[in-house]
Design a protein around this motif. Structure first.
Motif, PDB file in Angstrom:
ATOM      1  N   PHE A 176     -25.890 -25.071  45.009  1.00 57.74           N
ATOM      2  CA  PHE A 176     -25.139 -25.335  43.785  1.00 57.74           C
ATOM      3  C   PHE A 176     -23.691 -24.903  43.937  1.00 57.74           C
ATOM      4  CE2 PHE A 176     -23.195 -24.187  39.818  1.00 57.74           C
ATOM      5  CZ  PHE A 176     -23.473 -25.265  39.008  1.00 57.74           C
ATOM      6  N   VAL A 189     -27.812 -17.588  34.651  1.00 62.53           N
ATOM      7  CA  VAL A 189     -28.933 -18.416  34.175  1.00 62.53           C
ATOM      8  C   VAL A 189     -30.060 -18.428  35.212  1.00 62.53           C
ATOM      9  CG1 VAL A 189     -29.625 -20.805  33.735  1.00 62.53           C
ATOM     10  CG2 VAL A 189     -27.581 -19.881  32.624  1.00 62.53           C
ATOM     11  N   LEU A 190     -29.694 -18.632  36.498  1.00 59.54           N
ATOM     12  CA  LEU A 190     -30.715 -18.678  37.554  1.00 59.54           C
ATOM     13  C   LEU A 190     -31.454 -17.348  37.655  1.00 59.54           C
ATOM     14  CD1 LEU A 190     -29.096 -20.625  40.539  1.00 59.54           C
ATOM     15  CD2 LEU A 190     -31.099 -21.297  39.196  1.00 59.54           C
ATOM     16  N   HIS A 209     -20.618 -27.363  43.559  1.00 63.27           N
ATOM     17  CA  HIS A 209     -19.775 -27.164  42.378  1.00 63.27           C
ATOM     18  C   HIS A 209     -18.344 -26.790  42.779  1.00 63.27           C
ATOM     19  CE1 HIS A 209     -18.757 -26.336  38.237  1.00 63.27           C
ATOM     20  NE2 HIS A 209     -18.359 -25.114  38.549  1.00 63.27           N
ATOM     21  N   HIS A 255     -31.765 -14.966  35.338  1.00 67.42           N
ATOM     22  CA  HIS A 255     -32.534 -14.697  34.125  1.00 67.42           C
ATOM     23  C   HIS A 255     -33.822 -15.531  34.115  1.00 67.42           C
ATOM     24  CE1 HIS A 255     -32.474 -12.965  29.998  1.00 67.42           C
ATOM     25  NE2 HIS A 255     -33.163 -14.038  29.664  1.00 67.42           N
ATOM     26  N   GLY A 256     -33.710 -16.791  34.532  1.00 66.43           N
ATOM     27  CA  GLY A 256     -34.883 -17.679  34.547  1.00 66.43           C
ATOM     28  C   GLY A 256     -35.905 -17.268  35.598  1.00 66.43           C
ATOM     29  N   VAL A 269     -23.879 -19.875  35.880  1.00 69.98           N
ATOM     30  CA  VAL A 269     -25.057 -20.463  36.520  1.00 69.98           C
ATOM     31  C   VAL A 269     -25.838 -19.382  37.281  1.00 69.98           C
ATOM     32  CG1 VAL A 269     -25.833 -22.107  38.281  1.00 69.98           C
ATOM     33  CG2 VAL A 269     -24.119 -22.790  36.610  1.00 69.98           C
ATOM     34  N   GLU A 322     -17.822 -20.500  35.568  1.00 71.58           N
ATOM     35  CA  GLU A 322     -19.035 -21.274  35.340  1.00 71.58           C
ATOM     36  C   GLU A 322     -20.067 -20.993  36.440  1.00 71.58           C
ATOM     37  OE1 GLU A 322     -18.497 -25.522  34.817  1.00 71.58           O
ATOM     38  OE2 GLU A 322     -20.034 -25.378  33.255  1.00 71.58           O
TER      39      GLU A 322
END
Lengths: 152, 125
Positions: free
Chosen positions: B114, B73-74, B118, B76-77, B70, B66
């Motif tokens: 994070f 996602v970070l 996490h 790509h964004g 993340v 996971e």
């Protein structure tokens, strides 16, 4: 003196000439290009908010269970947050994969098969996800101890 | 030929590799979304079905995976914002290379806190 930077001509007509539909596709490609940028900005907020609330607050991943979802979806704010996340992410991802299929799959039959599979999976995810958000029943468990269920 | 390769502005440089990573992370996130909608749909089956599906995420191995999700996602964004700036900001194309380092810095600033939080949740019980 060093040679000036040069950009070679792109490869053309891989797998033979492209078939174009006789009718113009209008502005579909321009609109999808704009959609990727607009939805991308919205998704940045929606995804980071989703990750922060679910994984960083409280006990993080350990807090997530049926009651946690029931607590969130009792509030229309989170229902619509998740609905927007679902639709924008699925459409953004489907359009991204459509672009990748167009780039790498040159045989018309393969292209058609991959895109058919892609659009079918997108339809399944959108319909299933939307139904789940709006038909969710927190009292599905007859022995539920949630306060909304014992009030009935 | 060698000189034209050495003089290439794009190939083998930041612009190409950010594009490659953007595609790879995008495809990975897309496939995760498919699985995630199905595991969440278990809330319509029964509380037990949902809880056992979501228990998978609490497994330490999946907890580390996971973290990778993340990270994807970070990246790509943040790289997506860089693409938007290249397309719409008049000075974007000139600073596209510098902006890749901006993406890297922002990525570290967001990802490290994070990861610490996490991983301590995943392994702290």
């Amino acid at each position: 003196m060093a040679a000036p930077p040069s950009i070679e001509a792109p490869r053309t007509n891989i797998g033979g000439p492209r078939r174009r539909s006789p009718r113009s596709k209008g502005n579909f490609e321009l609109n999808s290009w704009l959609f990727m940028r607009g939805s991308g900005l919205l998704l940045l907020v929606l995804v980071l908010g989703h990750l922060f609330v679910n994984l960083m607050t409280g006990e993080g991943v350990h807090q997530i269970d049926f009651a946690f979802v029931a607590g969130k979806w009792a509030n229309p704010f989170w229902q619509f947050w998740d609905l927007a996340l679902l639709w924008l992410a699925e459409l953004h991802g489907t359009n991204g994969l459509r672009t990748i299929i167009n780039d790498y799959s040159s045989k018309p039959t393969n292209r058609f098969a991959l895109k058919a599979l892609l659009y079918f999976s997108a339809l399944v995810v959108l319909i299933l996800g939307t139904l789940v958000i709006f038909t969710f029943d927190p009292c599905i468990d007859p022995s539920s101890t949630l306060s909304v269920c014992s009030a009935k | 030929m060698a000189s034209s390769v050495a003089g290439t502005l794009y190939r083998g440089r930041e612009g190409m590799w950010t594009w490659v990573l953007h595609r790879i992370t995008g495809v990975a996130i897309f496939f995760f979304l498919f699985a995630h909608v199905i595991d969440t749909a278990m809330v319509r089956v029964s509380p037990h079905a949902y809880n056992s599906a979501v228990d998978t995420y609490k497994n330490p191995v999946v907890g580390v995976l996971e973290l990778g999700l993340v990270a994807a996602v970070l990246y790509h964004g943040l790289n997506g914002v860089r693409i938007i700036l290249v397309d719409f900001w008049e000075k974007g194309p000139r600073y596209q290379r510098q902006m890749t380092y901006g993406v890297a810095v922002l990525f570290v600033v967001l990802f490290v806190p994070f990861a610490i939080r996490h991983l301590s949740i995943v392994f702290g019980g």
